[in-house]
Write a protein that holds these residues in place. Structure first.
Motif, PDB file in Angstrom:
ATOM      1  N   ALA A  24       0.825  -1.207   0.000  1.00 46.01           N
ATOM      2  CA  ALA A  24       0.000   0.000   0.000  1.00 46.01           C
ATOM      3  C   ALA A  24       0.859   1.258   0.000  1.00 46.01           C
ATOM      4  N   ALA A  25       2.059   1.141   0.575  1.00 42.00           N
ATOM      5  CA  ALA A  25       2.984   2.277   0.617  1.00 42.00           C
ATOM      6  C   ALA A  25       3.727   2.460  -0.696  1.00 42.00           C
ATOM      7  N   GLY A  26       3.586   1.518  -1.619  1.00 39.00           N
ATOM      8  CA  GLY A  26       4.192   1.664  -2.930  1.00 39.00           C
ATOM      9  C   GLY A  26       5.315   0.703  -3.251  1.00 39.00           C
ATOM     10  N   ALA A  27       5.570  -0.277  -2.380  1.00 46.18           N
ATOM     11  CA  ALA A  27       6.642  -1.245  -2.645  1.00 46.18           C
ATOM     12  C   ALA A  27       6.263  -2.117  -3.844  1.00 46.18           C
ATOM     13  N   GLU A  28       7.190  -2.270  -4.786  1.00 42.67           N
ATOM     14  CA  GLU A  28       6.921  -3.076  -5.967  1.00 42.67           C
ATOM     15  C   GLU A  28       7.284  -4.540  -5.762  1.00 42.67           C
ATOM     16  N   HIS A 189       2.590  -0.926  15.840  1.00 42.25           N
ATOM     17  CA  HIS A 189       2.338  -1.692  14.614  1.00 42.25           C
ATOM     18  C   HIS A 189       1.978  -0.741  13.475  1.00 42.25           C
ATOM     19  N   PRO A 190       2.916  -0.434  12.571  1.00 36.72           N
ATOM     20  CA  PRO A 190       2.566   0.427  11.435  1.00 36.72           C
ATOM     21  C   PRO A 190       1.447  -0.164  10.591  1.00 36.72           C
ATOM     22  N   ALA A 195      -3.268   5.547   8.274  1.00 35.95           N
ATOM     23  CA  ALA A 195      -2.479   6.465   7.460  1.00 35.95           C
ATOM     24  C   ALA A 195      -1.113   6.737   8.076  1.00 35.95           C
ATOM     25  N   PHE A 196      -1.044   6.827   9.407  1.00 34.90           N
ATOM     26  CA  PHE A 196       0.235   7.080  10.072  1.00 34.90           C
ATOM     27  C   PHE A 196       1.233   5.974   9.770  1.00 34.90           C
ATOM     28  N   GLY A 197       0.767   4.733   9.812  1.00 35.85           N
ATOM     29  CA  GLY A 197       1.641   3.601   9.551  1.00 35.85           C
ATOM     30  C   GLY A 197       2.042   3.478   8.092  1.00 35.85           C
ATOM     31  N   ILE A 198       1.101   3.718   7.184  1.00 32.19           N
ATOM     32  CA  ILE A 198       1.413   3.642   5.753  1.00 32.19           C
ATOM     33  C   ILE A 198       2.420   4.725   5.385  1.00 32.19           C
ATOM     34  N   ARG A 202       6.039   4.245   3.690  1.00 33.35           N
ATOM     35  CA  ARG A 202       6.412   4.958   2.465  1.00 33.35           C
ATOM     36  C   ARG A 202       7.769   5.648   2.639  1.00 33.35           C
ATOM     37  N   ARG A 203       7.970   6.248   3.797  1.00 30.16           N
ATOM     38  CA  ARG A 203       9.264   6.884   4.042  1.00 30.16           C
ATOM     39  C   ARG A 203      10.378   5.836   4.134  1.00 30.16           C
ATOM     40  N   PHE A 204      10.063   4.674   4.684  1.00 27.06           N
ATOM     41  CA  PHE A 204      11.057   3.603   4.766  1.00 27.06           C
ATOM     42  C   PHE A 204      11.510   3.169   3.370  1.00 27.06           C
ATOM     43  N   LEU A 205      10.578   3.128   2.437  1.00 24.25           N
ATOM     44  CA  LEU A 205      10.918   2.727   1.073  1.00 24.25           C
ATOM     45  C   LEU A 205      11.857   3.721   0.393  1.00 24.25           C
TER      46      LEU A 205
END
Length: 210
Positions: A24-28, A189-190, A195-198, A202-205
């Motif tokens: 959901a955060a955008g990881a492919e 637990h993200p 939204a806070f976890g996602i 996203r920043r982790f990616l």
């Protein structure tokens, strides 16, 4: 597969929800894996965790070569690492749940039972709570302040306060996140923090630790 994000499968639960949050955060490319060879080729690593410290440690160390692969990639190559809940607690030297169990020892400290100093405070610490950054981590590229979902009875007490990146309050201060170089661990637990976890995922990616 060499460019995959390695989501470590060691029987610790919550894999499906963490996988979905990363997507959901955008990881492919997210590889749910117990293969040390794949871990050695991963560009980012996520270690989830649900259950007791001892069970999670035994599950992780029972996979031949996995701890060596993690240490090679995270400590040696300094690839971005995110530990979640017990996956964060395993960074400690030891856990005191069901006796003393060694941890990975990447961030010195131990995992202790939350003390009930107020009869109105419930253990386990369960539900939504504020996450506030510590002054020395106030500009961390990965972590932000907000409200996240927690579920735990034990908490990480680092030896060095500089490793504490965020705090929450549950009848007293409880470490919500630790950070050192390319390593971040979050007690919350993200994948359950909407939204806070996602946003954290996203920043982790995109995170490029120095």
């Amino acid at each position: 597969m060499a460019e995959a994000i390695a989501l470590i499968d060691y029987g610790a639960g919550n894999l499906h929800s963490v996988y979905n949050a990363l997507k959901a955060a955008g990881a492919e490319h997210v590889a749910v894996t117990d293969d040390p060879k794949l871990v050695r080729g991963a560009r980012r690593i996520v270690l989830p965790g649900v259950g007791s410290f001892r069970a999670c440690y035994e599950g992780l160390t029972s996979i031949p070569g996995m701890v060596d692969a993690l240490e090679e990639r995270v400590l040696g190559d300094r690839k971005p690492f995110l530990g979640i809940c017990v996956g964060m607690q395993l960074l400690a030297d030891r856990g005191l749940e069901h006796g003393t169990t060694p941890g990975l020892g990447w961030i010195p400290g131990e995992v202790q039972l939350i003390e009930r100093t107020d009869p109105n405070i419930r253990v386990p610490h369960m539900g939504w709570n504020d996450v506030g950054l510590t002054p020395h981590h106030g500009d961390h590229e990965l972590l932000e302040e907000g409200e996240a979902y927690f579920l735990h009875s034990y908490h990480f007490v680092p030896e060095d306060g500089l490793d504490v990146a965020a705090m929450t309050d549950h009848g007293g201060g409880i470490v919500a996140a630790v950070a050192r170089h390319n390593i971040v661990g979050v007690q919350f637990h993200p994948e359950k923090s909407q939204a806070f976890g996602i946003d954290l995922m996203r920043r982790f990616l995109e995170w490029k630790p120095v």
